[in-house]
Design a protein around this motif. Sequence first.
Motif, PDB file in Angstrom:
ATOM      1  N   LEU A  33       0.810  -1.203  -0.089  1.00  0.00           N
ATOM      2  CA  LEU A  33      -0.005  -0.176   0.047  1.00  0.00           C
ATOM      3  C   LEU A  33       0.840   1.481   0.085  1.00  0.00           C
ATOM      4  N   SER A  34       0.665   2.135  -0.941  1.00  0.00           N
ATOM      5  CA  SER A  34       1.514   3.300  -1.206  1.00  0.00           C
ATOM      6  C   SER A  34       0.725   4.361  -1.044  1.00  0.00           C
ATOM      7  N   LEU A  35       0.756   5.161   0.239  1.00  0.00           N
ATOM      8  CA  LEU A  35       0.265   6.453   0.433  1.00  0.00           C
ATOM      9  C   LEU A  35       0.890   7.752   0.512  1.00  0.00           C
ATOM     10  N   ASN A  36       2.380   7.463  -0.003  1.00  0.00           N
ATOM     11  CA  ASN A  36       3.195   8.534  -0.046  1.00  0.00           C
ATOM     12  C   ASN A  36       2.974   9.603  -0.901  1.00  0.00           C
ATOM     13  N   ASN A  37       3.573  10.927  -0.756  1.00  0.00           N
ATOM     14  CA  ASN A  37       3.481  12.118  -1.355  1.00  0.00           C
ATOM     15  C   ASN A  37       2.003  12.450  -1.457  1.00  0.00           C
ATOM     16  N   ASN A  38       1.376  12.761  -0.264  1.00  0.00           N
ATOM     17  CA  ASN A  38      -0.031  13.067  -0.063  1.00  0.00           C
ATOM     18  C   ASN A  38      -0.027  14.189   0.800  1.00  0.00           C
ATOM     19  N   LEU A  39      -0.954  14.673   1.516  1.00  0.00           N
ATOM     20  CA  LEU A  39      -1.055  15.703   2.491  1.00  0.00           C
ATOM     21  C   LEU A  39      -1.836  15.204   3.738  1.00  0.00           C
ATOM     22  N   LEU A  40      -1.552  13.958   3.755  1.00  0.00           N
ATOM     23  CA  LEU A  40      -1.979  13.362   5.177  1.00  0.00           C
ATOM     24  C   LEU A  40      -1.341  13.999   6.576  1.00  0.00           C
ATOM     25  N   TYR A  41      -2.099  14.403   7.350  1.00  0.00           N
ATOM     26  CA  TYR A  41      -1.600  14.958   8.817  1.00  0.00           C
ATOM     27  C   TYR A  41      -1.673  14.167   9.823  1.00  0.00           C
ATOM     28  N   SER A  42      -2.642  13.198   9.875  1.00  0.00           N
ATOM     29  CA  SER A  42      -2.840  12.049  10.947  1.00  0.00           C
ATOM     30  C   SER A  42      -3.243  10.850  10.511  1.00  0.00           C
ATOM     31  N   ILE A  43      -2.718   9.755  11.240  1.00  0.00           N
ATOM     32  CA  ILE A  43      -3.043   8.501  10.718  1.00  0.00           C
ATOM     33  C   ILE A  43      -3.934   7.783  12.049  1.00  0.00           C
ATOM     34  N   ASP A  44      -5.147   7.820  11.900  1.00  0.00           N
ATOM     35  CA  ASP A  44      -6.121   7.536  12.981  1.00  0.00           C
ATOM     36  C   ASP A  44      -6.356   6.184  13.109  1.00  0.00           C
ATOM     37  N   SER A  45      -6.857   5.746  14.238  1.00  0.00           N
ATOM     38  CA  SER A  45      -7.267   4.380  14.518  1.00  0.00           C
ATOM     39  C   SER A  45      -8.091   3.755  13.459  1.00  0.00           C
ATOM     40  N   LYS A  46      -8.185   2.363  13.255  1.00  0.00           N
ATOM     41  CA  LYS A  46      -8.592   1.604  12.351  1.00  0.00           C
ATOM     42  C   LYS A  46      -8.561   1.895  10.918  1.00  0.00           C
ATOM     43  N   LEU A  47      -7.398   2.592  10.603  1.00  0.00           N
ATOM     44  CA  LEU A  47      -7.307   3.126   9.304  1.00  0.00           C
ATOM     45  C   LEU A  47      -6.854   1.818   8.387  1.00  0.00           C
ATOM     46  N   PHE A  48      -5.985   0.937   8.936  1.00  0.00           N
ATOM     47  CA  PHE A  48      -5.335  -0.275   8.438  1.00  0.00           C
ATOM     48  C   PHE A  48      -6.266  -1.524   8.531  1.00  0.00           C
ATOM     49  N   ASN A  62       4.461  13.200   3.471  1.00  0.00           N
ATOM     50  CA  ASN A  62       3.085  13.670   4.008  1.00  0.00           C
ATOM     51  C   ASN A  62       3.558  14.802   4.886  1.00  0.00           C
ATOM     52  N   GLN A  63       2.358  15.023   5.675  1.00  0.00           N
ATOM     53  CA  GLN A  63       2.496  16.210   6.822  1.00  0.00           C
ATOM     54  C   GLN A  63       2.132  15.523   7.904  1.00  0.00           C
ATOM     55  N   ILE A  64       2.456  14.264   8.315  1.00  0.00           N
ATOM     56  CA  ILE A  64       1.989  13.569   9.303  1.00  0.00           C
ATOM     57  C   ILE A  64       2.570  13.979  10.704  1.00  0.00           C
ATOM     58  N   THR A  65       1.826  14.439  11.827  1.00  0.00           N
ATOM     59  CA  THR A  65       2.204  14.823  12.946  1.00  0.00           C
ATOM     60  C   THR A  65       1.755  13.902  14.162  1.00  0.00           C
ATOM     61  N   HIS A  66       0.757  12.980  13.715  1.00  0.00           N
ATOM     62  CA  HIS A  66      -0.146  12.265  14.851  1.00  0.00           C
ATOM     63  C   HIS A  66       0.026  10.782  14.202  1.00  0.00           C
ATOM     64  N   ILE A  67       0.185   9.685  14.778  1.00  0.00           N
ATOM     65  CA  ILE A  67       0.169   8.418  14.528  1.00  0.00           C
ATOM     66  C   ILE A  67      -0.813   7.774  15.853  1.00  0.00           C
ATOM     67  N   ALA A  68      -2.000   7.388  15.613  1.00  0.00           N
ATOM     68  CA  ALA A  68      -2.587   6.720  16.768  1.00  0.00           C
ATOM     69  C   ALA A  68      -1.995   5.437  17.158  1.00  0.00           C
ATOM     70  N   ASP A  69      -1.960   5.260  18.522  1.00  0.00           N
ATOM     71  CA  ASP A  69      -1.035   4.107  19.052  1.00  0.00           C
ATOM     72  C   ASP A  69      -1.344   2.652  18.713  1.00  0.00           C
ATOM     73  N   ASP A  70      -2.823   2.608  17.948  1.00  0.00           N
ATOM     74  CA  ASP A  70      -3.172   0.937  17.919  1.00  0.00           C
ATOM     75  C   ASP A  70      -3.221   0.946  16.262  1.00  0.00           C
ATOM     76  N   VAL A  71      -2.964   1.984  15.695  1.00  0.00           N
ATOM     77  CA  VAL A  71      -3.098   1.984  14.017  1.00  0.00           C
ATOM     78  C   VAL A  71      -2.450   0.745  13.226  1.00  0.00           C
ATOM     79  N   PHE A  72      -1.487   0.168  13.766  1.00  0.00           N
ATOM     80  CA  PHE A  72      -0.919  -0.936  13.193  1.00  0.00           C
ATOM     81  C   PHE A  72      -1.078  -2.383  13.771  1.00  0.00           C
ATOM     82  N   SER A  73      -2.071  -2.181  14.565  1.00  0.00           N
ATOM     83  CA  SER A  73      -2.265  -3.664  15.475  1.00  0.00           C
ATOM     84  C   SER A  73      -2.647  -4.774  14.514  1.00  0.00           C
ATOM     85  N   GLU A  74      -3.258  -4.483  13.212  1.00  0.00           N
ATOM     86  CA  GLU A  74      -3.421  -5.688  12.458  1.00  0.00           C
ATOM     87  C   GLU A  74      -2.258  -5.930  11.549  1.00  0.00           C
ATOM     88  N   LEU A  75      -1.118  -5.391  11.535  1.00  0.00           N
ATOM     89  CA  LEU A  75      -0.258  -5.279  10.361  1.00  0.00           C
ATOM     90  C   LEU A  75       0.938  -6.186  11.092  1.00  0.00           C
TER      91      LEU A  75
END
Length: 246
Positions: A33-48, A62-75
């Motif tokens: 999954l490639s989401l690079n070179n966008n304008l994302l600023y937050s990676i929130d829970s359940k995204l993946f 991107n412009q990411i300042t925040h990543i939810a601590d459980d967003v990678f839980s299924e990876l």
Amino acid sequence: MCSTNVKLLNLSHNWLVSIAPNSFIKFPYLRKLSLNNNLLYSIDSKLFDGLVSLKSLSLHKNQITHIADDVFSELSELRFLRLFNNKLFNLSENLFKALVKLKRLNLRNNNIALIPPYLFKDLKKLTYLDLRVNQIHSLNSRMFAGLKSLQNLRLHDNLLELISTGTFIKLTALTHLDLSGNLITKIESQAFSDSFNFSVLKLTLYWNFLCCSRAHYQNNLTYFGNVCTHDNKIVFYENIPLEDCA
């Protein structure tokens, strides 16, 4: 519709600002999954959520300042994670807990000043960690706990001044360590494990401010397999131990 046959999804180089939770739930066999070179600023829970087969995830530039601590839980199958060229400054201590098969992690060029203790403790398979061009000002052994397979650690262009005793004591598989472009004046004795095989390590110390006696330099740096210190500020004080240099 379940997109079971999709293995590669490239959404890079768009104008994405946000992505709704569970957007990829119907892609259970997606591997890249490639989401690079966008304008994302937050990676929130359940995204993946649902991406149980994902091997490679690109979130760089991107412009990411925040990543939810459980967003990678299924990876749990993830091998490659690219987060470089964002604006991250605070990482949750459980952020990478589920990434037990991760091999390469790139956090280069963010605003990270502090690495939480035991942040990488579950990354037993990690071989490459890139923390270049951040604001990291201190290191200790707890930061690198669990990284028993790490071979390549890149820390250049941070704000490090001191490499203290025990800092790299957990990194027994290390073969490349880049500390160039910092403000290092001291490397204390026993920064590495006594059982470490120094003959295989390439240590890069360009562009620092090392201060040591000639004896200390010969006894504590020359036993590395390949130590690079050019363009430095090394001053040889004949009878002053490293710990006494200002």
